[in-house]
Design a protein around this motif. Sequence first.
Motif, PDB file in Angstrom:
ATOM      1  N   PRO A  69       0.815  -1.214   0.000  1.00 11.37           N
ATOM      2  CA  PRO A  69       0.000   0.000   0.000  1.00 11.37           C
ATOM      3  C   PRO A  69       0.853   1.270   0.000  1.00 11.37           C
ATOM      4  O   PRO A  69       1.878   1.356   0.684  1.00 11.37           O
ATOM      5  CB  PRO A  69      -0.803  -0.103   1.290  1.00 11.37           C
ATOM      6  N   ALA A  70       0.393   2.237  -0.770  1.00 12.87           N
ATOM      7  CA  ALA A  70       1.162   3.467  -0.970  1.00 12.87           C
ATOM      8  C   ALA A  70       1.368   4.265   0.312  1.00 12.87           C
ATOM      9  O   ALA A  70       2.337   5.011   0.430  1.00 12.87           O
ATOM     10  CB  ALA A  70       0.465   4.330  -2.018  1.00 12.87           C
ATOM     11  N   HIS A  71       0.459   4.129   1.280  1.00 13.81           N
ATOM     12  CA  HIS A  71       0.588   4.963   2.476  1.00 13.81           C
ATOM     13  C   HIS A  71       1.507   4.332   3.525  1.00 13.81           C
ATOM     14  O   HIS A  71       1.653   4.868   4.619  1.00 13.81           O
ATOM     15  CB  HIS A  71      -0.784   5.285   3.068  1.00 13.81           C
ATOM     16  N   GLY A  72       2.116   3.209   3.208  1.00 13.98           N
ATOM     17  CA  GLY A  72       3.162   2.687   4.078  1.00 13.98           C
ATOM     18  C   GLY A  72       2.731   2.160   5.424  1.00 13.98           C
ATOM     19  O   GLY A  72       3.147   2.677   6.468  1.00 13.98           O
ATOM     20  N   PRO A  73       1.921   1.099   5.466  1.00 18.58           N
ATOM     21  CA  PRO A  73       1.544   0.509   6.747  1.00 18.58           C
ATOM     22  C   PRO A  73       2.702  -0.278   7.370  1.00 18.58           C
ATOM     23  O   PRO A  73       3.792  -0.359   6.795  1.00 18.58           O
ATOM     24  CB  PRO A  73       0.408  -0.431   6.374  1.00 18.58           C
ATOM     25  N   LEU A 119       1.905   9.198   2.242  1.00 17.15           N
ATOM     26  CA  LEU A 119       2.193   8.821   0.847  1.00 17.15           C
ATOM     27  C   LEU A 119       3.651   9.107   0.503  1.00 17.15           C
ATOM     28  O   LEU A 119       4.321   8.309  -0.159  1.00 17.15           O
ATOM     29  CB  LEU A 119       1.290   9.609  -0.110  1.00 17.15           C
ATOM     30  N   ARG A 120       4.161  10.247   0.963  1.00 19.34           N
ATOM     31  CA  ARG A 120       5.536  10.620   0.609  1.00 19.34           C
ATOM     32  C   ARG A 120       6.560   9.706   1.263  1.00 19.34           C
ATOM     33  O   ARG A 120       7.634   9.461   0.713  1.00 19.34           O
ATOM     34  CB  ARG A 120       5.772  12.087   0.969  1.00 19.34           C
ATOM     35  N   THR A 121       6.228   9.194   2.458  1.00 17.63           N
ATOM     36  CA  THR A 121       7.182   8.302   3.132  1.00 17.63           C
ATOM     37  C   THR A 121       6.860   6.817   2.898  1.00 17.63           C
ATOM     38  O   THR A 121       7.554   5.944   3.413  1.00 17.63           O
ATOM     39  CB  THR A 121       7.191   8.574   4.657  1.00 17.63           C
ATOM     40  N   GLY A 122       5.810   6.550   2.118  1.00 17.81           N
ATOM     41  CA  GLY A 122       5.429   5.165   1.833  1.00 17.81           C
ATOM     42  C   GLY A 122       6.313   4.535   0.773  1.00 17.81           C
ATOM     43  O   GLY A 122       7.198   5.185   0.222  1.00 17.81           O
ATOM     44  N   PRO A 123       6.062   3.248   0.460  1.00 18.15           N
ATOM     45  CA  PRO A 123       6.942   2.500  -0.441  1.00 18.15           C
ATOM     46  C   PRO A 123       6.979   3.022  -1.878  1.00 18.15           C
ATOM     47  O   PRO A 123       7.909   2.716  -2.617  1.00 18.15           O
ATOM     48  CB  PRO A 123       6.381   1.073  -0.407  1.00 18.15           C
ATOM     49  N   HIS A 124       5.968   3.796  -2.278  1.00 13.92           N
ATOM     50  CA  HIS A 124       5.984   4.361  -3.633  1.00 13.92           C
ATOM     51  C   HIS A 124       6.245   5.873  -3.587  1.00 13.92           C
ATOM     52  O   HIS A 124       6.124   6.560  -4.591  1.00 13.92           O
ATOM     53  CB  HIS A 124       4.645   4.120  -4.334  1.00 13.92           C
ATOM     54  N   GLY A 125       6.572   6.399  -2.394  1.00 16.62           N
ATOM     55  CA  GLY A 125       6.575   7.847  -2.176  1.00 16.62           C
ATOM     56  C   GLY A 125       7.829   8.560  -2.656  1.00 16.62           C
ATOM     57  O   GLY A 125       8.854   7.935  -2.918  1.00 16.62           O
ATOM     58  N   GLU A 126       7.726   9.880  -2.729  1.00 16.81           N
ATOM     59  CA  GLU A 126       8.873  10.685  -3.189  1.00 16.81           C
ATOM     60  C   GLU A 126       9.883  10.928  -2.060  1.00 16.81           C
ATOM     61  O   GLU A 126      10.971  11.438  -2.310  1.00 16.81           O
ATOM     62  CB  GLU A 126       8.411  11.970  -3.851  1.00 16.81           C
ATOM     63  N   GLY A 127       9.534  10.508  -0.848  1.00 16.02           N
ATOM     64  CA  GLY A 127      10.511  10.499   0.237  1.00 16.02           C
ATOM     65  C   GLY A 127      11.108  11.867   0.573  1.00 16.02           C
ATOM     66  O   GLY A 127      12.258  11.953   0.992  1.00 16.02           O
ATOM     67  N   PHE A 128      10.322  12.914   0.391  1.00 19.43           N
ATOM     68  CA  PHE A 128      10.806  14.277   0.699  1.00 19.43           C
ATOM     69  C   PHE A 128      12.147  14.536   0.002  1.00 19.43           C
ATOM     70  O   PHE A 128      13.119  14.958   0.622  1.00 19.43           O
ATOM     71  CB  PHE A 128      10.875  14.511   2.208  1.00 19.43           C
ATOM     72  N   GLY A 129      12.169  14.207  -1.279  1.00 16.56           N
ATOM     73  CA  GLY A 129      13.358  14.489  -2.088  1.00 16.56           C
ATOM     74  C   GLY A 129      14.167  13.252  -2.429  1.00 16.56           C
ATOM     75  O   GLY A 129      14.950  13.250  -3.380  1.00 16.56           O
ATOM     76  N   ALA A 130      13.958  12.150  -1.668  1.00 16.22           N
ATOM     77  CA  ALA A 130      14.778  10.959  -1.909  1.00 16.22           C
ATOM     78  C   ALA A 130      14.467  10.302  -3.260  1.00 16.22           C
ATOM     79  O   ALA A 130      15.352   9.736  -3.892  1.00 16.22           O
ATOM     80  CB  ALA A 130      14.563   9.944  -0.774  1.00 16.22           C
ATOM     81  N   ARG A 131      13.178  10.366  -3.666  1.00 15.18           N
ATOM     82  CA  ARG A 131      12.772   9.734  -4.941  1.00 15.18           C
ATOM     83  C   ARG A 131      11.839  10.701  -5.665  1.00 15.18           C
ATOM     84  O   ARG A 131      10.609  10.563  -5.590  1.00 15.18           O
ATOM     85  CB  ARG A 131      12.010   8.431  -4.661  1.00 15.18           C
ATOM     86  N   PRO A 132      12.397  11.682  -6.360  1.00 13.62           N
ATOM     87  CA  PRO A 132      11.590  12.798  -6.879  1.00 13.62           C
ATOM     88  C   PRO A 132      10.407  12.374  -7.752  1.00 13.62           C
ATOM     89  O   PRO A 132       9.401  13.065  -7.805  1.00 13.62           O
ATOM     90  CB  PRO A 132      12.599  13.612  -7.686  1.00 13.62           C
ATOM     91  N   GLU A 133      10.516  11.231  -8.410  1.00 17.71           N
ATOM     92  CA  GLU A 133       9.412  10.817  -9.296  1.00 17.71           C
ATOM     93  C   GLU A 133       8.293  10.105  -8.518  1.00 17.71           C
ATOM     94  O   GLU A 133       7.285   9.690  -9.091  1.00 17.71           O
ATOM     95  CB  GLU A 133       9.941   9.949 -10.445  1.00 17.71           C
TER      96      GLU A 133
END
Length: 743
Positions: free
Chosen positions: A334-338, A544-558
Amino acid sequence: MPETKYRICPLCEATCGLKFSVSGREVLSVRGDDEDPFSRGYLCPKGVAVRELDAHPMRLRTPLLRRDGVLQPATWDEAFAAIDARLLPIIEQHGRDAVGVYLGNPTVHNTALTLYAPALVRALGTKNVFTASTVDQMPKQLASALMFGTGLSVAIPDIDRCKHLLILGANPLASNGSMMTSPDFPERLRGVRERGGKVVVIDPRRTATAKAADEHHFIRPGTDAFFLFALVNVIFAEGLERPGALAAHTQGLDEVRELAAPFTPERVAGRCGIDAETIRRIARELAKAEAAAVYGRIGTCTQEFGTVSSWLADVLHVITGNLDREGGAMFTTPAHGPGNTKGTPGVGRGVKLARHTSRVSGAPEVFGEFPAVCLAEEIDTEGPGQLRALFTVAGNPARSLPNSARLEKALESLDFMVSLDIYLTETSRHADVVLPGLSPLESCHYDLAFSQLAVRNLARYSPPMFAPPEGQLDEWQSILRIVAVLSGMGAQVETGILDDMVAMTLIQRETSEANSPIHGRDAADILAALAPRRGPERLLDFMLRTGPHGEGFGARPEGLTLAVLEENPHGVDLGPLQPRIPEVLRTRSGAIELAPEPITRDVPRVLKALDADAPTLVLIGRRDLRTNNSWMHNLPLLSGGKARCTLVMHPDDGERLGVAGQTHARVRSRVGEVVAPLEFSSDIAPGVVSLPHGWGHAVPGTGWGDCAEGGGVNSNVLADDTALDLPSGNAVLCGIPVEVTSA
Ligand SMILES: Nc1nc2c(c(=O)[nH]1)N[C@H]1C(S)=C(S)[C@@H](COP(=O)(O)OP(=O)(O)OC[C@H]3O[C@@H](n4cnc5c(=O)[nH]c(N)nc54)[C@H](O)[C@@H]3O)O[C@H]1N2
Ligand SMILES: Nc1nc2c(c(=O)[nH]1)N[C@H]1C(S)=C(S)[C@@H](COP(=O)(O)OP(=O)(O)OC[C@H]3O[C@@H](n4cnc5c(=O)[nH]c(N)nc54)[C@H](O)[C@@H]3O)O[C@H]1N2
Ligand code: SF4
Ligand SMILES: [Mo]
């Protein structure tokens, strides 16, 4: 000019995409969204009825406050002042455990409540937490947690690639699926057969799902554990076990083989009502299928051996090599990172059970809650620690819990009660303060629970479609005002600071997490980066940003952010489910725990029950496309058509019990009796009668408006609050012994 808007339907677990045509504040039409990658245009009558729910004049739009014994409209400030004045003295005098909370089913369908109800529970600081989970899926969650490490690590049938589906105790053609988010179930089920697969249904009723399957077998209610054990028995006895690559990640295979040994098909056949040769064949076909899944739902959870049955479904997945296999039973990402995407991949803390027990019957907590069947006794049993005040959140326990007559009496005796509900219900009519929520079209929506249970990975967000009425609070705001009262800040506060605290708690947990993309970063910077979002949108964006598909606050811009979802009104498709073993596991051992002790110690009880006398007539429930548990019976679109709140009985039973040709019958159980309209049908197994739950609306003091079928009959007057699945504390709602006589 009409405008087009898109929104995920919040009314059941299917999470269909809806397409609205609106003019100003008015909804002109509702259709299925053909461009939704998941639901592909499907919707059911309830989806259409969301328009009526939105406009319904009886839906509450202002708080109600009890004055001179009568619930009357009040301002928000008056409502919170009353909570301040009445609740704090109870806590001061009797302690925090004197206040309980019950969270109902729509809590997980309402994003604001999903995200903020935990803040209410924390602020209450009570052990007396109850939810609808223990009249529903707790056995499946417990079994999953013990085997895989978290309560939402549920293995989901990969229906879109499956070649063999064994369904027990579920009727997704009426319910649209549960613990398996699978919009347009009819089409997806057809897909299994069209690709050459087979669907087998085990149910005491020949349901719509059974009729759409290749094969259906009646089973005696409550005997699924025997039946599933026999399948395991056959697979081992005939050397059909093929755990394959799973074996290296599994502990307890031999123990399971031994536990299943006594459950031969011959021994269970009589009790289950399915002959031994059929059981053998079902086992062989399951074991030999190219890709198979076992799907058990309400009928397998709300019974005496709910946890054992739920566990056995996954045992079958493991021993047939279908766990984590395409077309078998798989885990979502899940995108929201459970929880099962956090921490160290492949190992975790597992679950701790029974950290405390309930006051009256000593029931152990599971995931921080007590069995809902204990709610009444905690209120009506005197002594230190007695419950004196109660919050109900989006729940109608007066209709959804067993022995509801006792519970209603208990609710009436409370010193103080607050209900968060959008209607004046059989439950909220007992409250001193009722706080309304918004129309589902007025708040944002993201399916946090159901994206974890979906047959595909997706992220779909719906912004509010309409602004809420002037001055009306969304439920997260109501909850924060209650939290303020409970923290001694008073009834008149600006809740922005509390909301920041909720967000900061989440952020700090993540920055301290070794494997997080924001590990070690300054939490205040992250909070600032989320501005100007607030409330649920801010929490969602963060997750969402810190989840497994997230942009990680800059870590994975896409990667994903809430903004990306806002740009994609039909949602973002993240593809079919992916193999996740061993990475998904969060057990202490780092293995699939196939024989967890809290479950295996219940097996002697199963064995004993196998040889016990079985009741001759038992009651089960059922669902209908036009219902939603205890509500929506008042909406015109869902009210018409064939009567649904009937006692369905086999014609042979009608003859045997002397009620053939009659219109009504009296049904009596250990705890209560009702008179219900009769419906004869050979689609139900002899010896079984069925009455749906959630009815019984014709009582004074509610504000539903006109309900279908004169309000119907409340089946939970009959359900026994002493019957439960021991490991999980889940209520037994299927297979209640009853007597039926002429009315
Ligand atoms: N005999 C028997 N009993 C059963 C079952 C069964 O099969 N048989 N099924 C069980 C199951 S699976 C479940 S999930 C439970 C459900 O049990 P509950 O959750 O206790 O009851 P619901 O009928 O879902 O009631 C939901 C309430 O929430 C309100 N509501 C709807 N939307 C919102 C919202 O957005 N905000 C707020 N604040 N309120 C809202 C509705 O008006 C309604 O009063 O019932 C259980 N009871
Ligand atoms: N239209 C509609 N949809 C709903 C709901 C609703 O009220 N109306 N409620 C929602 C909720 S909260 C939930 S949890 C889900 C539930 O979703 P489902 O589990 O699909 O619910 P049901 O349709 O009640 O199907 C349960 C089936 O179990 C069978 N059964 C009863 N006892 C036994 C037994 O002992 N063994 C076996 N093998 N079968 C048994 C019943 O005959 C019934 O066909 O539905 C959700 N969707
Ligand atoms: S199936 Fe469920 S999600 Fe889909 S339209 Fe009906 S109620 Fe809504
Ligand atoms: Mo449910």
